[in-house]
Write a protein that holds these residues in place. Sequence first.
Motif, PDB file in Angstrom:
ATOM      1  N   LEU A  57      45.869  18.993 -19.046  1.00 61.24           N
ATOM      2  CA  LEU A  57      45.466  18.533 -17.715  1.00 61.24           C
ATOM      3  C   LEU A  57      46.585  17.740 -17.040  1.00 61.24           C
ATOM      4  O   LEU A  57      46.790  17.856 -15.832  1.00 61.24           O
ATOM      5  N   GLU A  58      47.312  16.965 -17.828  1.00 61.31           N
ATOM      6  CA  GLU A  58      48.431  16.195 -17.282  1.00 61.31           C
ATOM      7  C   GLU A  58      49.557  17.138 -16.843  1.00 61.31           C
ATOM      8  O   GLU A  58      50.118  16.977 -15.749  1.00 61.31           O
ATOM      9  N   ILE A  63      45.562  15.257 -13.901  1.00 67.05           N
ATOM     10  CA  ILE A  63      45.454  13.836 -14.235  1.00 67.05           C
ATOM     11  C   ILE A  63      46.862  13.258 -14.354  1.00 67.05           C
ATOM     12  O   ILE A  63      47.828  13.981 -14.584  1.00 67.05           O
ATOM     13  N   ALA A  64      46.946  11.956 -14.175  1.00 69.11           N
ATOM     14  CA  ALA A  64      48.204  11.238 -14.354  1.00 69.11           C
ATOM     15  C   ALA A  64      47.991  10.223 -15.472  1.00 69.11           C
ATOM     16  O   ALA A  64      46.889   9.693 -15.633  1.00 69.11           O
ATOM     17  N   ALA A  65      49.040   9.979 -16.241  1.00 69.33           N
ATOM     18  CA  ALA A  65      48.940   9.034 -17.352  1.00 69.33           C
ATOM     19  C   ALA A  65      49.864   7.848 -17.118  1.00 69.33           C
ATOM     20  O   ALA A  65      50.965   8.001 -16.582  1.00 69.33           O
ATOM     21  N   ALA A  84      45.095  16.720  -6.912  1.00 72.08           N
ATOM     22  CA  ALA A  84      44.935  18.080  -7.437  1.00 72.08           C
ATOM     23  C   ALA A  84      43.787  18.132  -8.442  1.00 72.08           C
ATOM     24  O   ALA A  84      43.061  19.123  -8.516  1.00 72.08           O
ATOM     25  N   GLY A  85      43.606  17.064  -9.200  1.00 72.78           N
ATOM     26  CA  GLY A  85      42.509  16.991 -10.162  1.00 72.78           C
ATOM     27  C   GLY A  85      41.155  16.975  -9.491  1.00 72.78           C
ATOM     28  O   GLY A  85      40.192  17.572  -9.981  1.00 72.78           O
ATOM     29  N   ARG A  86      41.068  16.304  -8.365  1.00 66.53           N
ATOM     30  CA  ARG A  86      39.803  16.284  -7.608  1.00 66.53           C
ATOM     31  C   ARG A  86      39.466  17.685  -7.101  1.00 66.53           C
ATOM     32  O   ARG A  86      38.314  18.106  -7.144  1.00 66.53           O
ATOM     33  N   ALA A  90      36.250  20.035  -8.298  1.00 71.63           N
ATOM     34  CA  ALA A  90      35.312  20.683  -7.367  1.00 71.63           C
ATOM     35  C   ALA A  90      35.189  22.171  -7.680  1.00 71.63           C
ATOM     36  O   ALA A  90      34.081  22.725  -7.700  1.00 71.63           O
ATOM     37  N   ARG A  91      36.326  22.836  -7.958  1.00 70.57           N
ATOM     38  CA  ARG A  91      36.300  24.265  -8.304  1.00 70.57           C
ATOM     39  C   ARG A  91      35.540  24.505  -9.597  1.00 70.57           C
ATOM     40  O   ARG A  91      34.712  25.412  -9.689  1.00 70.57           O
TER      41      ARG A  91
END
Length: 113
Positions: A57-58, A63-65, A84-86, A90-91
């Motif tokens: 995911l990162e 997501i960002a870490a 982009a994660g949001r 949603a998708r």
Amino acid sequence: MGSKADVWQGTLALMVLKTIEAMGPLHGYGIARRIEQTSGGVLELNYGTLYPALLKLEQEGAIAAEWGVSENNRKAKFYSLTRAGRKQLAREEKNWEQTTAILARFLAPDEAV
């Protein structure tokens, strides 16, 4: 259901993204505990499964870490949702709703239109 269930293939990313959306930035252990808690203790998350999913995911930019200090004063990587994660969340929510609606038709064929 006496035993713990495995996480269904393809659902872990959705659960991780939804957990971070709901809880805000969390470290891996916190994400795992929250997913298990939300499942009512039915799911058991294997860290060998969670951390590769977080890395993926990162790398995808969902997501960002960022390194920080956990509640027990240990160094931990905290994960947060990106723009982009949001969009991905949603998708994936829409896809999951469509999939469960299709499965519901098979499980209750007399009620299907």
